[in-house]
Write an enzyme that holds these catalytic residues in place. Sequence first.
Site, PDB file in Angstrom:
ATOM      1  N   ARG A   1     -41.538 -39.221  30.896  1.00 33.32           N
ATOM      2  CA  ARG A   1     -42.215 -39.035  29.607  1.00 33.32           C
ATOM      3  C   ARG A   1     -42.410 -40.337  28.825  1.00 33.32           C
ATOM      4  NH1 ARG A   1     -37.148 -38.104  29.830  1.00 33.32           N
ATOM      5  NH2 ARG A   1     -35.672 -38.787  28.240  1.00 33.32           N
TER       6      ARG A   1
ATOM      7  N   CYS B   1     -33.214 -33.305  22.698  1.00 35.57           N
ATOM      8  CA  CYS B   1     -33.983 -32.626  23.746  1.00 35.57           C
ATOM      9  C   CYS B   1     -33.234 -32.562  25.065  1.00 35.57           C
ATOM     10  CB  CYS B   1     -35.328 -33.331  23.945  1.00 35.57           C
ATOM     11  SG  CYS B   1     -35.174 -35.008  24.590  1.00 35.57           S
TER      12      CYS B   1
END
Length: 250
Positions: free
Chosen positions: A71, A184
């Site tokens: 990411r 996260c």
Amino acid sequence: MLTNQDIKRYSRQLLVNGIEESGQHNIANAHVVVIGLGGLGSLAARYLAGAGVGRITLVDGDIVDISNLQRQVSYNEMHLGDLKAKVLSNELHKVNPNIDIHAKCLYADSNNLPSLMSTANCILDCTDNVAIRQQINQACVDAQIPLFIAAASGDTWQAINVATNKEGGCYNCLVNSIQVQENCITQGVLGPVVGMAACHQTTQTLLYLARKDNANLKWGHYLTANAATGEMHTFSLPRSTYCKVCYDNH
């Protein structure tokens, strides 16, 4: 005056309503501090550099890990084990060698935040930890510096703009109002969802830098978005009379 090279480089941006030549001058004279150089911060900084923000300070003490590459699109396998701030500084200079980039290879905390943000026009909080977000929020409220926060988890992302001279609460008001995800790690996150949050955060920042208080932005509004369903919701976050951070600073 913008040079011919500036006009070529920023030609598409100069056509945007709210930017134009005067806004580009403001962007070029701005100093933005990006705290946290993961999926959010590395992409946000890339867009800021591309847009011509004159001075960018990159703050993170972490190194590039292989788990980041899913990411954190500014890094690749050649960067594994290297300090993110240094890597990103080098990469951004390749994008725009005309801007001033400062790499701070350290973790932000309540002790170093005042010096890190002392000359900043605004701060981007791209961290993934509630405790440090609260410290950044406190420092920005104390210094009266606009703060742009974004976060992502799973297939959802959230954002809030905090400016203590505007109506609306701060991040501490938000934490006291709803249950905020700590990070996260446990829930995971899709890379494109992080990118969506970073794009929103950087768009808000650039529009603010271009027009300052005349920018058509919402302050103290909490935005949540579900990337899977396409649903977006926003609600006004009032300044809490119980907030120990912003209420007395109003």
